[in-house]
Design a protein around this motif. Structure first.
Motif, PDB file in Angstrom:
ATOM      1  N   LEU A  14       0.840  -1.197   0.000  1.00 16.81           N
ATOM      2  CA  LEU A  14       0.000   0.000   0.000  1.00 16.81           C
ATOM      3  C   LEU A  14       0.872   1.243   0.000  1.00 16.81           C
ATOM      4  O   LEU A  14       1.903   1.286   0.691  1.00 16.81           O
ATOM      5  CB  LEU A  14      -0.888   0.046   1.247  1.00 16.81           C
ATOM      6  N   LEU A  15       0.448   2.252  -0.755  1.00 20.89           N
ATOM      7  CA  LEU A  15       1.146   3.530  -0.746  1.00 20.89           C
ATOM      8  C   LEU A  15       0.143   4.633  -1.047  1.00 20.89           C
ATOM      9  O   LEU A  15      -0.640   4.534  -1.991  1.00 20.89           O
ATOM     10  CB  LEU A  15       2.276   3.553  -1.774  1.00 20.89           C
ATOM     11  N   GLY A  16       0.169   5.668  -0.230  1.00 22.49           N
ATOM     12  CA  GLY A  16      -0.710   6.805  -0.450  1.00 22.49           C
ATOM     13  C   GLY A  16      -0.073   8.078   0.077  1.00 22.49           C
ATOM     14  O   GLY A  16       0.906   8.036   0.839  1.00 22.49           O
ATOM     15  N   ILE A  52       2.897   4.063   3.856  1.00 20.45           N
ATOM     16  CA  ILE A  52       3.124   2.774   3.215  1.00 20.45           C
ATOM     17  C   ILE A  52       2.598   1.664   4.119  1.00 20.45           C
ATOM     18  O   ILE A  52       2.533   1.819   5.339  1.00 20.45           O
ATOM     19  CB  ILE A  52       4.612   2.535   2.884  1.00 20.45           C
ATOM     20  N   GLY A  53       2.206   0.555   3.507  1.00 22.48           N
ATOM     21  CA  GLY A  53       1.659  -0.553   4.277  1.00 22.48           C
ATOM     22  C   GLY A  53       2.024  -1.895   3.689  1.00 22.48           C
ATOM     23  O   GLY A  53       2.311  -2.009   2.487  1.00 22.48           O
ATOM     24  N   VAL A  54       2.019  -2.902   4.548  1.00 21.28           N
ATOM     25  CA  VAL A  54       2.299  -4.284   4.149  1.00 21.28           C
ATOM     26  C   VAL A  54       1.206  -5.176   4.718  1.00 21.28           C
ATOM     27  O   VAL A  54       0.801  -5.010   5.875  1.00 21.28           O
ATOM     28  CB  VAL A  54       3.677  -4.749   4.662  1.00 21.28           C
ATOM     29  N   LEU A  84       8.889  -2.415   7.501  1.00 24.07           N
ATOM     30  CA  LEU A  84       8.310  -1.108   7.187  1.00 24.07           C
ATOM     31  C   LEU A  84       9.284   0.020   7.522  1.00 24.07           C
ATOM     32  O   LEU A  84       9.432   0.977   6.748  1.00 24.07           O
ATOM     33  CB  LEU A  84       7.009  -0.914   7.958  1.00 24.07           C
ATOM     34  N   ASP A  85       9.945  -0.083   8.660  1.00 29.08           N
ATOM     35  CA  ASP A  85      10.901   0.956   9.051  1.00 29.08           C
ATOM     36  C   ASP A  85      12.051   1.047   8.050  1.00 29.08           C
ATOM     37  O   ASP A  85      12.488   2.141   7.686  1.00 29.08           O
ATOM     38  CB  ASP A  85      11.446   0.675  10.454  1.00 29.08           C
TER      39      ASP A  85
END
Length: 233
Positions: free
Chosen positions: A23-25, A53-55, A84-85
């Motif tokens: 995910l990216l927004g 961002i997301g996983v 994520l970091d």
């Protein structure tokens, strides 16, 4: 969107895609920074946008949960946060190389445990970035993965086009209510019992080798479309 903004977005998407981000927004955070915590306001004033961002989480790991968090979930939770970091750091480094400011915020770092507050609310920034909506479970709910995602954010001055938040909610889906062992989740988000949730997290923390405020039961219940189910059954 101008050609320059499209090019800038493609730079970020390329890094995120190559890293395995799901995910990216982009969110406009020019207002509401009084809700950020323990971050210097002079710096925040230079950062009008957030890249979120997301996983997605492992279905198999979530399926291993029954009535409490376990070591599989605890390890997965930590590994996803680390991933994520690192991804946020890579994006931030590229933005810095291009001459702009980028402040990566840790995926899971509390500045106030009792109030369950981090530097920013990643789920709220993700909502502003059009990645999903706030569910009854008080989490970000996405169409594809439900609440089965982890998130982090990068505050930045890098020129990007912010998204428009989604106008929707959980509709007639109430699966998370039955999953909560202390009934902290209600029919309306405004009635979410954060105190009951935190108290249960503290109890789960006592499980041998866990030692962390995690649960995962309502996350498991909120599947989205990743298992061929809509988050609106």
């Amino acid at each position: 969107m101008s050609d320059n903004l499209k090019l800038n977005l493609s730079v970020i998407k390329n890094i995120a895609g190559n890293s395995g981000i799901d995910l990216l927004g982009v969110a406009d955070i020019s207002e509401g920074k009084e809700h950020f915590h323990h971050l210097p306001m002079p710096l925040l004033e230079k950062l009008p946008l957030a890249i979120v961002i997301g996983v997605s989480l492992s279905t198999a790991v979530l399926d291993s949960l029954t009535d409490a968090p376990n070591l599989l979930y605890f390890h997965h939770y930590r590994q996803i946060n680390s991933f994520l970091d690192l991804s946020a750091l890579r994006i931030s480094q590229e933005i810095t190389r291009l001459g702009y400011l980028a402040l990566p915020i840790a995926a899971s770092q509390m500045v106030d445990w009792e109030k369950q507050l981090g530097h920013v609310s990643h789920k709220e920034l993700a909502r502003l970035a059009g990645l999903g909506w706030r569910g009854r479970n008080n989490l970000l709910v996405t169409e594809q993965w439900g609440a089965q995602v982890r998130l982090t954010s990068i505050l930045t001055s890098f020129p990007l086009e912010p998204a428009i938040p989604l106008s929707r909610d959980c509709g007639d889906c109430f699966r998370c209510l039955a999953a909560c062992p202390v009934k902290a989740i209600k029919k309306e988000l405004k009635d979410f019992d954060s105190a009951a949730c935190l108290n249960q997290l503290k109890e789960f923390r006592k499980i041998t080798h866990i030692g962390h405020n995690i649960c995962g039961l309502c996350v498991k219940a909120c599947t989205g479309a990743k298992n061929g189910k809509s988050s609106h059954p």
